[in-house]
Design an enzyme around this catalytic site. Structure first.
Site, PDB file in Angstrom:
ATOM      1  N   HIS A  28      53.277  82.389 -57.546  1.00 61.19           N
ATOM      2  CA  HIS A  28      51.727  82.324 -57.726  1.00 61.19           C
ATOM      3  C   HIS A  28      51.630  81.296 -59.075  1.00 61.19           C
ATOM      4  CE1 HIS A  28      47.857  83.946 -57.664  1.00 61.19           C
ATOM      5  NE2 HIS A  28      47.868  84.030 -59.157  1.00 61.19           N
ATOM      6  N   ASP A  81      48.837  79.783 -61.598  1.00 62.47           N
ATOM      7  CA  ASP A  81      47.342  79.955 -62.030  1.00 62.47           C
ATOM      8  C   ASP A  81      46.943  78.667 -62.662  1.00 62.47           C
ATOM      9  OD1 ASP A  81      46.881  82.800 -61.452  1.00 62.47           O
ATOM     10  OD2 ASP A  81      48.482  83.146 -62.762  1.00 62.47           O
ATOM     11  N   PHE A 130      44.092  85.259 -68.481  1.00 58.25           N
ATOM     12  CA  PHE A 130      45.237  85.798 -69.149  1.00 58.25           C
ATOM     13  C   PHE A 130      45.947  86.729 -68.548  1.00 58.25           C
ATOM     14  CE2 PHE A 130      41.652  84.872 -71.772  1.00 58.25           C
ATOM     15  CZ  PHE A 130      42.085  84.032 -72.617  1.00 58.25           C
ATOM     16  N   GLY A 131      47.440  86.698 -68.491  1.00 57.53           N
ATOM     17  CA  GLY A 131      48.263  87.595 -68.036  1.00 57.53           C
ATOM     18  C   GLY A 131      48.469  88.896 -69.175  1.00 57.53           C
ATOM     19  N   GLY A 152      47.621  93.111 -63.543  1.00 56.28           N
ATOM     20  CA  GLY A 152      47.991  94.458 -63.871  1.00 56.28           C
ATOM     21  C   GLY A 152      48.886  95.108 -62.969  1.00 56.28           C
ATOM     22  N   GLY A 186      52.800  89.164 -62.932  1.00 60.70           N
ATOM     23  CA  GLY A 186      53.129  88.338 -64.144  1.00 60.70           C
ATOM     24  C   GLY A 186      53.975  88.901 -64.876  1.00 60.70           C
ATOM     25  N   SER A 187      53.373  89.752 -65.841  1.00 61.70           N
ATOM     26  CA  SER A 187      54.131  90.221 -66.873  1.00 61.70           C
ATOM     27  C   SER A 187      55.110  91.177 -66.495  1.00 61.70           C
ATOM     28  CB  SER A 187      53.349  90.802 -68.240  1.00 61.70           C
ATOM     29  OG  SER A 187      52.238  91.405 -67.176  1.00 61.70           O
TER      30      SER A 187
HETATM   31  C1  DX5 Z   1      45.148  85.923 -64.583  1.00 64.25           C
HETATM   32  C2  DX5 Z   1      46.088  85.645 -63.408  1.00 64.25           C
HETATM   33  C3  DX5 Z   1      47.054  86.374 -62.936  1.00 64.25           C
HETATM   34  C4  DX5 Z   1      48.061  86.740 -64.198  1.00 64.25           C
HETATM   35  C5  DX5 Z   1      48.630  88.257 -63.796  1.00 64.25           C
HETATM   36  O1  DX5 Z   1      43.951  85.256 -64.643  1.00 64.25           O
HETATM   37  O2  DX5 Z   1      45.371  85.271 -62.235  1.00 64.25           O
HETATM   38  O3  DX5 Z   1      47.884  85.691 -61.799  1.00 64.25           O
HETATM   39  O4  DX5 Z   1      49.216  85.915 -64.186  1.00 64.25           O
HETATM   40  O5  DX5 Z   1      49.482  88.569 -64.704  1.00 64.25           O
HETATM   41  P1  DX5 Z   1      49.665  89.956 -64.946  1.00 64.25           P
HETATM   42  O6  DX5 Z   1      50.564  90.303 -63.570  1.00 64.25           O
HETATM   43  O7  DX5 Z   1      50.529  90.029 -66.307  1.00 64.25           O
HETATM   44  O8  DX5 Z   1      48.499  90.709 -65.234  1.00 64.25           O
HETATM   45 ZN    ZN Z   2      46.179  84.383 -60.509  1.00 65.37          ZN
END
Ligand code: DX5
Ligand code: ZN
Length: 213
Positions: A31, A33, A141-142, A175, A195-196
Protein backbone atom coordinates in the site's frame (compact mmCIF):
# COMPACT_ATOMS: atom_id res chain seq x y z
CA UNK A 1 -8.18 -11.67 4.62
CA UNK A 2 -5.59 -10.09 2.33
CA UNK A 3 -3.01 -7.76 3.90
CA UNK A 4 -1.52 -4.61 2.38
CA UNK A 5 1.19 -3.13 4.63
CA UNK A 6 1.44 0.66 4.24
CA UNK A 7 4.99 1.83 3.56
CA UNK A 8 4.11 5.17 5.16
CA UNK A 9 5.35 3.64 8.44
CA UNK A 10 8.49 2.12 6.88
CA UNK A 11 12.01 3.49 7.47
CA UNK A 12 12.55 5.53 4.26
CA UNK A 13 16.29 5.53 4.95
CA UNK A 14 16.35 1.83 4.00
CA UNK A 15 13.27 1.57 1.82
CA UNK A 16 14.46 -1.29 -0.42
CA UNK A 17 15.09 -3.47 2.61
CA UNK A 18 11.74 -2.51 4.13
CA UNK A 19 9.88 -3.46 0.91
CA UNK A 20 11.73 -6.78 0.57
CA UNK A 21 10.98 -7.64 4.19
CA UNK A 22 7.19 -7.33 3.83
CA UNK A 23 7.22 -9.20 0.50
CA UNK A 24 9.25 -12.03 2.01
CA UNK A 25 6.93 -11.83 5.02
CA UNK A 26 4.04 -12.83 2.76
CA UNK A 27 2.12 -9.59 2.21
CA UNK A 28 -0.57 -9.66 -0.51
CA UNK A 29 -0.22 -6.06 -1.74
CA UNK A 30 2.03 -3.08 -0.99
CA UNK A 31 0.00 0.00 0.00
CA UNK A 32 1.42 3.36 -1.15
CA UNK A 33 -0.01 6.55 0.38
CA UNK A 34 0.23 9.58 -1.90
CA UNK A 35 -0.49 12.93 -0.20
CA UNK A 36 -0.34 16.37 -1.85
CA UNK A 37 -0.34 18.73 1.16
CA UNK A 38 -3.73 20.16 0.03
CA UNK A 39 -6.39 17.46 0.34
CA UNK A 40 -4.64 16.28 3.51
CA UNK A 41 -2.24 18.19 5.78
CA UNK A 42 0.77 16.04 4.90
CA UNK A 43 2.96 15.27 1.88
CA UNK A 44 4.57 12.00 0.88
CA UNK A 45 6.07 10.56 -2.26
CA UNK A 46 5.89 10.80 -6.05
CA UNK A 47 6.87 8.46 -8.89
CA UNK A 48 10.59 9.21 -8.35
CA UNK A 49 10.31 7.03 -5.24
CA UNK A 50 7.42 4.76 -6.22
CA UNK A 51 8.98 3.61 -9.53
CA UNK A 52 11.97 1.97 -7.80
CA UNK A 53 9.60 0.58 -5.15
CA UNK A 54 7.60 -1.13 -7.91
CA UNK A 55 10.79 -2.78 -9.17
CA UNK A 56 11.81 -4.13 -5.75
CA UNK A 57 8.33 -5.28 -4.74
CA UNK A 58 7.21 -8.81 -5.64
CA UNK A 59 3.65 -7.97 -4.52
CA UNK A 60 1.36 -5.72 -6.59
CA UNK A 61 1.07 -2.04 -5.66
CA UNK A 62 -2.09 -0.54 -4.17
CA UNK A 63 -1.84 3.24 -4.64
CA UNK A 64 -4.04 5.39 -2.37
CA UNK A 65 -4.34 8.96 -3.64
CA UNK A 66 -5.08 11.64 -1.03
CA UNK A 67 -4.92 14.57 -3.44
CA UNK A 68 -7.05 17.30 -5.01
CA UNK A 69 -6.10 16.88 -8.66
CA UNK A 70 -6.78 13.15 -9.07
CA UNK A 71 -6.48 12.90 -12.88
CA UNK A 72 -3.03 14.54 -12.79
CA UNK A 73 -1.78 12.04 -10.18
CA UNK A 74 -3.29 9.08 -12.03
CA UNK A 75 -1.23 10.02 -15.10
CA UNK A 76 1.83 10.53 -12.93
CA UNK A 77 1.62 7.08 -11.31
CA UNK A 78 0.46 5.03 -14.33
CA UNK A 79 4.12 4.27 -15.16
CA UNK A 80 4.48 2.45 -11.79
CA UNK A 81 1.98 -0.14 -13.12
CA UNK A 82 0.00 -0.51 -9.88
CA UNK A 83 -2.74 -3.12 -9.53
CA UNK A 84 -5.13 -0.60 -7.93
CA UNK A 85 -5.40 3.17 -7.85
CA UNK A 86 -7.93 4.52 -5.37
CA UNK A 87 -9.11 8.12 -5.13
CA UNK A 88 -11.29 9.94 -2.59
CA UNK A 89 -14.90 10.59 -3.54
CA UNK A 90 -14.67 13.79 -1.44
CA UNK A 91 -12.07 15.29 -3.79
CA UNK A 92 -13.50 14.37 -7.19
CA UNK A 93 -16.19 16.22 -9.19
CA UNK A 94 -16.38 13.59 -11.94
CA UNK A 95 -15.75 10.20 -10.34
CA UNK A 96 -17.40 8.18 -13.12
CA UNK A 97 -15.15 9.75 -15.75
CA UNK A 98 -12.04 9.16 -13.61
CA UNK A 99 -12.96 5.48 -13.10
CA UNK A 100 -13.04 5.03 -16.91
CA UNK A 101 -9.69 6.80 -17.23
CA UNK A 102 -8.02 4.52 -14.64
CA UNK A 103 -9.46 1.39 -16.26
CA UNK A 104 -8.33 2.62 -19.67
CA UNK A 105 -4.75 2.61 -18.34
CA UNK A 106 -5.08 -1.09 -17.43
CA UNK A 107 -5.36 -0.37 -13.67
CA UNK A 108 -8.17 -1.48 -11.36
CA UNK A 109 -10.16 1.55 -10.13
CA UNK A 110 -11.16 1.97 -6.48
CA UNK A 111 -12.89 4.73 -4.50
CA UNK A 112 -12.08 5.80 -0.94
CA UNK A 113 -14.63 7.02 1.60
CA UNK A 114 -13.63 9.24 4.52
CA UNK A 115 -15.06 8.34 7.95
CA UNK A 116 -18.09 10.66 7.52
CA UNK A 117 -19.09 9.63 3.99
CA UNK A 118 -22.00 7.16 3.72
CA UNK A 119 -21.68 4.14 1.40
CA UNK A 120 -24.79 5.31 -0.47
CA UNK A 121 -22.65 8.14 -1.91
CA UNK A 122 -21.14 5.65 -4.36
CA UNK A 123 -24.05 3.24 -4.89
CA UNK A 124 -24.35 4.12 -8.59
CA UNK A 125 -20.61 3.76 -9.17
CA UNK A 126 -20.28 0.28 -7.66
CA UNK A 127 -20.83 -1.61 -10.89
CA UNK A 128 -17.76 0.12 -12.37
CA UNK A 129 -15.45 -0.40 -9.39
CA UNK A 130 -13.08 -3.22 -8.42
CA UNK A 131 -12.75 -2.09 -4.81
CA UNK A 132 -14.04 0.37 -2.21
CA UNK A 133 -11.62 1.56 0.46
CA UNK A 134 -13.18 2.61 3.77
CA UNK A 135 -11.06 4.92 5.92
CA UNK A 136 -11.06 3.92 9.58
CA UNK A 137 -8.97 7.01 10.51
CA UNK A 138 -8.84 10.54 9.09
CA UNK A 139 -6.49 10.40 6.10
CA UNK A 140 -3.07 12.02 6.39
CA UNK A 141 -1.09 10.15 9.02
CA UNK A 142 -0.20 6.67 10.21
CA UNK A 143 -0.53 5.48 13.78
CA UNK A 144 -4.01 6.86 14.56
CA UNK A 145 -6.80 5.24 16.54
CA UNK A 146 -9.29 2.95 14.74
CA UNK A 147 -12.74 4.57 14.22
CA UNK A 148 -15.21 1.79 15.08
CA UNK A 149 -18.16 3.00 12.98
CA UNK A 150 -16.34 1.59 9.94
CA UNK A 151 -17.58 -1.89 10.95
CA UNK A 152 -21.24 -0.87 10.58
CA UNK A 153 -20.37 0.97 7.37
CA UNK A 154 -18.72 -2.13 5.91
CA UNK A 155 -21.89 -4.15 6.62
CA UNK A 156 -24.04 -1.53 4.84
CA UNK A 157 -21.61 -1.35 1.93
CA UNK A 158 -21.63 -5.15 1.64
CA UNK A 159 -25.43 -5.07 1.15
CA UNK A 160 -25.06 -2.52 -1.67
CA UNK A 161 -22.22 -4.55 -3.21
CA UNK A 162 -24.29 -7.74 -3.15
CA UNK A 163 -27.06 -5.89 -4.99
CA UNK A 164 -24.92 -3.96 -7.53
CA UNK A 165 -21.60 -5.79 -8.07
CA UNK A 166 -20.71 -8.84 -5.93
CA UNK A 167 -17.17 -8.85 -7.40
CA UNK A 168 -16.29 -5.51 -5.81
CA UNK A 169 -13.89 -5.88 -2.85
CA UNK A 170 -13.94 -3.97 0.46
CA UNK A 171 -10.65 -2.66 1.89
CA UNK A 172 -10.25 -0.93 5.28
CA UNK A 173 -7.39 1.48 6.06
CA UNK A 174 -6.30 2.92 9.40
CA UNK A 175 -5.65 1.66 12.92
CA UNK A 176 -5.94 -2.00 11.91
CA UNK A 177 -4.35 -4.53 14.26
CA UNK A 178 -4.80 -8.04 15.68
CA UNK A 179 -7.50 -6.75 18.07
CA UNK A 180 -9.97 -5.49 15.44
CA UNK A 181 -9.15 -7.84 12.56
CA UNK A 182 -11.85 -10.40 13.45
CA UNK A 183 -14.71 -7.89 13.53
CA UNK A 184 -13.54 -6.61 10.14
CA UNK A 185 -13.48 -10.15 8.81
CA UNK A 186 -17.00 -10.78 10.17
CA UNK A 187 -18.24 -7.59 8.50
CA UNK A 188 -17.19 -8.90 5.07
CA UNK A 189 -13.95 -6.93 4.63
CA UNK A 190 -11.60 -8.52 2.04
CA UNK A 191 -8.36 -6.51 2.41
CA UNK A 192 -6.83 -4.54 5.30
CA UNK A 193 -4.12 -1.90 5.16
CA UNK A 194 -1.77 -1.90 8.13
CA UNK A 195 1.07 0.57 8.60
CA UNK A 196 2.23 1.03 12.17
CA UNK A 197 1.02 -2.44 13.24
CA UNK A 198 3.29 -4.18 10.69
CA UNK A 199 6.27 -1.79 10.61
CA UNK A 200 6.14 -1.29 14.38
CA UNK A 201 6.48 -5.05 14.98
CA UNK A 202 9.77 -6.84 15.67
CA UNK A 203 8.76 -9.58 13.26
CA UNK A 204 6.97 -8.20 10.15
CA UNK A 205 6.10 -11.66 8.88
CA UNK A 206 4.42 -12.65 12.14
CA UNK A 207 2.45 -9.37 12.19
CA UNK A 208 1.27 -9.88 8.59
CA UNK A 209 0.23 -13.47 9.28
CA UNK A 210 -1.72 -12.43 12.38
CA UNK A 211 -3.97 -10.35 10.07
CA UNK A 212 -4.41 -13.01 7.38
CA UNK A 213 -7.42 -14.50 9.19
C1 DX5 B 1 -3.54 7.26 6.37
C2 DX5 B 1 -3.10 6.23 5.39
C3 DX5 B 1 -2.90 4.87 5.91
C4 DX5 B 1 -1.86 4.75 7.00
C5 DX5 B 1 -2.28 3.63 7.89
O1 DX5 B 1 -3.81 8.42 5.67
O2 DX5 B 1 -4.06 6.13 4.36
O3 DX5 B 1 -2.63 3.96 4.87
O4 DX5 B 1 -0.57 4.50 6.53
O5 DX5 B 1 -1.43 3.57 8.99
P1 DX5 B 1 -1.86 2.82 10.32
O6 DX5 B 1 -2.09 1.38 9.97
O7 DX5 B 1 -0.71 3.05 11.20
O8 DX5 B 1 -3.13 3.47 10.81
ZN1 ZN C 1 -3.76 4.52 2.85
Amino acid sequence: MLVAPSILSADFGKLNEEIRAICEGGCDLVHVDVMDGHFVPNMTIGPVVVNPVSKVSTAPLDIHLMVEDNAFFVDLFASCKPKYISFHIESEKHPHRLIQKIRGLGIKPAIVLNPHTPPEAIEYLLEDLDMVLLMSVNPGFGGQKFIKSVVEKALKLKELINKRNPNCLIEVDGGVNDKNIHELKNAGVDIVVAGSYVYGADDYSKAIKSLQV
